[in-house]
Scaffold this motif. Sequence first.
Motif, PDB file in Angstrom:
ATOM      1  N   TYR A  95      19.398  23.219  -1.681  1.00 45.37           N
ATOM      2  CA  TYR A  95      20.676  23.156  -2.375  1.00 45.37           C
ATOM      3  C   TYR A  95      20.559  23.759  -3.774  1.00 45.37           C
ATOM      4  N   CYS A  96      21.616  24.380  -4.226  1.00 44.33           N
ATOM      5  CA  CYS A  96      21.698  24.707  -5.643  1.00 44.33           C
ATOM      6  C   CYS A  96      22.660  23.708  -6.296  1.00 44.33           C
ATOM      7  N   ALA A  97      22.461  23.510  -7.579  1.00 46.09           N
ATOM      8  CA  ALA A  97      23.270  22.554  -8.323  1.00 46.09           C
ATOM      9  C   ALA A  97      23.501  23.073  -9.733  1.00 46.09           C
ATOM     10  N   ALA A  98      24.608  22.672 -10.326  1.00 44.08           N
ATOM     11  CA  ALA A  98      24.980  23.132 -11.658  1.00 44.08           C
ATOM     12  C   ALA A  98      25.176  21.945 -12.586  1.00 44.08           C
ATOM     13  N   SER A  99      24.592  22.049 -13.772  1.00 45.87           N
ATOM     14  CA  SER A  99      24.727  20.999 -14.769  1.00 45.87           C
ATOM     15  C   SER A  99      25.233  21.581 -16.075  1.00 45.87           C
ATOM     16  N   GLY A 100      26.142  20.852 -16.714  1.00 45.00           N
ATOM     17  CA  GLY A 100      26.637  21.272 -18.011  1.00 45.00           C
ATOM     18  C   GLY A 100      25.673  20.931 -19.133  1.00 45.00           C
ATOM     19  N   ARG A 101      24.578  20.288 -18.831  1.00 45.86           N
ATOM     20  CA  ARG A 101      23.567  19.940 -19.825  1.00 45.86           C
ATOM     21  C   ARG A 101      22.511  21.037 -19.916  1.00 45.86           C
ATOM     22  N   ALA A 102      21.980  21.224 -21.082  1.00 41.09           N
ATOM     23  CA  ALA A 102      20.939  22.240 -21.280  1.00 41.09           C
ATOM     24  C   ALA A 102      19.618  21.795 -20.672  1.00 41.09           C
ATOM     25  N   ARG A 103      19.379  20.462 -20.669  1.00 39.14           N
ATOM     26  CA  ARG A 103      18.104  19.931 -20.165  1.00 39.14           C
ATOM     27  C   ARG A 103      18.375  18.721 -19.272  1.00 39.14           C
ATOM     28  N   PRO A 104      19.005  18.934 -18.142  1.00 37.50           N
ATOM     29  CA  PRO A 104      19.247  17.789 -17.258  1.00 37.50           C
ATOM     30  C   PRO A 104      17.929  17.194 -16.785  1.00 37.50           C
ATOM     31  N   THR A 105      17.893  15.878 -16.699  1.00 35.68           N
ATOM     32  CA  THR A 105      16.654  15.201 -16.323  1.00 35.68           C
ATOM     33  C   THR A 105      16.811  14.340 -15.091  1.00 35.68           C
ATOM     34  N   ASP A 106      18.024  14.285 -14.554  1.00 33.70           N
ATOM     35  CA  ASP A 106      18.279  13.423 -13.399  1.00 33.70           C
ATOM     36  C   ASP A 106      19.330  14.082 -12.528  1.00 33.70           C
ATOM     37  N   PHE A 107      19.272  13.790 -11.237  1.00 39.36           N
ATOM     38  CA  PHE A 107      20.264  14.379 -10.330  1.00 39.36           C
ATOM     39  C   PHE A 107      21.693  14.000 -10.726  1.00 39.36           C
ATOM     40  N   SER A 108      21.849  12.838 -11.334  1.00 36.04           N
ATOM     41  CA  SER A 108      23.191  12.398 -11.724  1.00 36.04           C
ATOM     42  C   SER A 108      23.788  13.268 -12.816  1.00 36.04           C
ATOM     43  N   GLU A 109      22.972  14.063 -13.469  1.00 40.04           N
ATOM     44  CA  GLU A 109      23.437  14.935 -14.550  1.00 40.04           C
ATOM     45  C   GLU A 109      23.873  16.304 -14.044  1.00 40.04           C
ATOM     46  N   TYR A 110      23.836  16.482 -12.745  1.00 37.99           N
ATOM     47  CA  TYR A 110      24.338  17.721 -12.146  1.00 37.99           C
ATOM     48  C   TYR A 110      25.772  17.481 -11.679  1.00 37.99           C
ATOM     49  N   ASP A 111      26.640  18.398 -12.100  1.00 37.11           N
ATOM     50  CA  ASP A 111      28.071  18.222 -11.866  1.00 37.11           C
ATOM     51  C   ASP A 111      28.536  18.747 -10.516  1.00 37.11           C
ATOM     52  N   TYR A 112      27.892  19.795 -10.048  1.00 38.09           N
ATOM     53  CA  TYR A 112      28.339  20.439  -8.811  1.00 38.09           C
ATOM     54  C   TYR A 112      27.150  20.763  -7.918  1.00 38.09           C
ATOM     55  N   TRP A 113      27.401  20.683  -6.615  1.00 35.58           N
ATOM     56  CA  TRP A 113      26.365  20.930  -5.615  1.00 35.58           C
ATOM     57  C   TRP A 113      26.907  21.846  -4.532  1.00 35.58           C
ATOM     58  N   GLY A 114      26.016  22.680  -4.002  1.00 36.52           N
ATOM     59  CA  GLY A 114      26.372  23.486  -2.861  1.00 36.52           C
ATOM     60  C   GLY A 114      26.239  22.702  -1.569  1.00 36.52           C
ATOM     61  N   GLN A 115      26.499  23.365  -0.458  1.00 34.86           N
ATOM     62  CA  GLN A 115      26.477  22.697   0.847  1.00 34.86           C
ATOM     63  C   GLN A 115      25.102  22.745   1.497  1.00 34.86           C
ATOM     64  N   GLY A 116      24.227  23.583   0.944  1.00 35.06           N
ATOM     65  CA  GLY A 116      22.859  23.655   1.434  1.00 35.06           C
ATOM     66  C   GLY A 116      22.637  24.747   2.469  1.00 35.06           C
ATOM     67  N   THR A 117      21.394  25.185   2.542  1.00 34.24           N
ATOM     68  CA  THR A 117      20.992  26.167   3.547  1.00 34.24           C
ATOM     69  C   THR A 117      19.622  25.753   4.088  1.00 34.24           C
ATOM     70  N   GLN A 118      19.469  25.841   5.394  1.00 35.67           N
ATOM     71  CA  GLN A 118      18.240  25.372   6.045  1.00 35.67           C
ATOM     72  C   GLN A 118      17.147  26.430   5.946  1.00 35.67           C
ATOM     73  N   VAL A 119      15.969  25.980   5.552  1.00 34.72           N
ATOM     74  CA  VAL A 119      14.774  26.815   5.572  1.00 34.72           C
ATOM     75  C   VAL A 119      13.753  26.143   6.479  1.00 34.72           C
ATOM     76  N   THR A 120      13.261  26.898   7.440  1.00 32.22           N
ATOM     77  CA  THR A 120      12.254  26.383   8.369  1.00 32.22           C
ATOM     78  C   THR A 120      11.044  27.298   8.313  1.00 32.22           C
ATOM     79  N   VAL A 121       9.892  26.701   8.026  1.00 36.44           N
ATOM     80  CA  VAL A 121       8.650  27.451   7.951  1.00 36.44           C
ATOM     81  C   VAL A 121       7.790  27.029   9.134  1.00 36.44           C
ATOM     82  N   SER A 122       7.635  27.950  10.067  1.00 40.18           N
ATOM     83  CA  SER A 122       6.923  27.616  11.300  1.00 40.18           C
ATOM     84  C   SER A 122       6.449  28.887  11.973  1.00 40.18           C
ATOM     85  N   SER A 123       5.318  28.760  12.656  1.00 43.19           N
ATOM     86  CA  SER A 123       4.819  29.889  13.426  1.00 43.19           C
ATOM     87  C   SER A 123       5.305  29.818  14.872  1.00 43.19           C
TER      88      SER A 123
END
Length: 123
Positions: A95-123
Motif C-alpha cells: 500500500y501507499c499512504a499519504a501524510s500531511g506531517r513531515a515526520r509521521p511516526t505512526d500509521f494513524s498519522e497517515y491521512d490517505y491510503w491506496g487499495q493495495g497491490t499484491q506482490v508474490t515472490v515465488s519460484s
Amino acid sequence: QVQLVESGGGLVQPGGSLRLSCAASGLRFSLYTMAWVREVPGKGREFLGNKSYRDGRMTYADSVRGRFTISRDNVKNTVWLQMDSLKPEDTAVYYCAASGRARPTDFSEYDYWGQGTQVTVSS
C-alpha cells in the motif's frame, strides 16, 4: 476526492525486481509525505519507508533498507517503490499512504491510503 492508486504488483522470482507505482489525485501531492506499507494476512501492517515532503528525507525499515528505494515526482503526483533482490518473505499486499506531517511516526498519522497491490515472490 483523494485517490491513491497503486499498480505494478505481480509474480516475481526470488532475486528479481519489481517497481510499484502510486498515482495520487485530489490532494496537493507536494505537501504530503508518502509512504509504502505492506501487509501479510494475519501479520499486520509493516512500515517499509517514506519520503518527506518537506526535505525529501527518506526513512526505511531495516528489513528493506538497501533493497528497496522510494522516489517521488511532485509534477507527476506519483511515488514509486523500486524493489530489488526480492525474497519470498516480501510476499504481501503493498500500500501507499499519504501524510500531511513531515515526520509521521505512526500509521494513524497517515491521512490517505491506496487499495493495495499484491506482490508474490515465488519460484
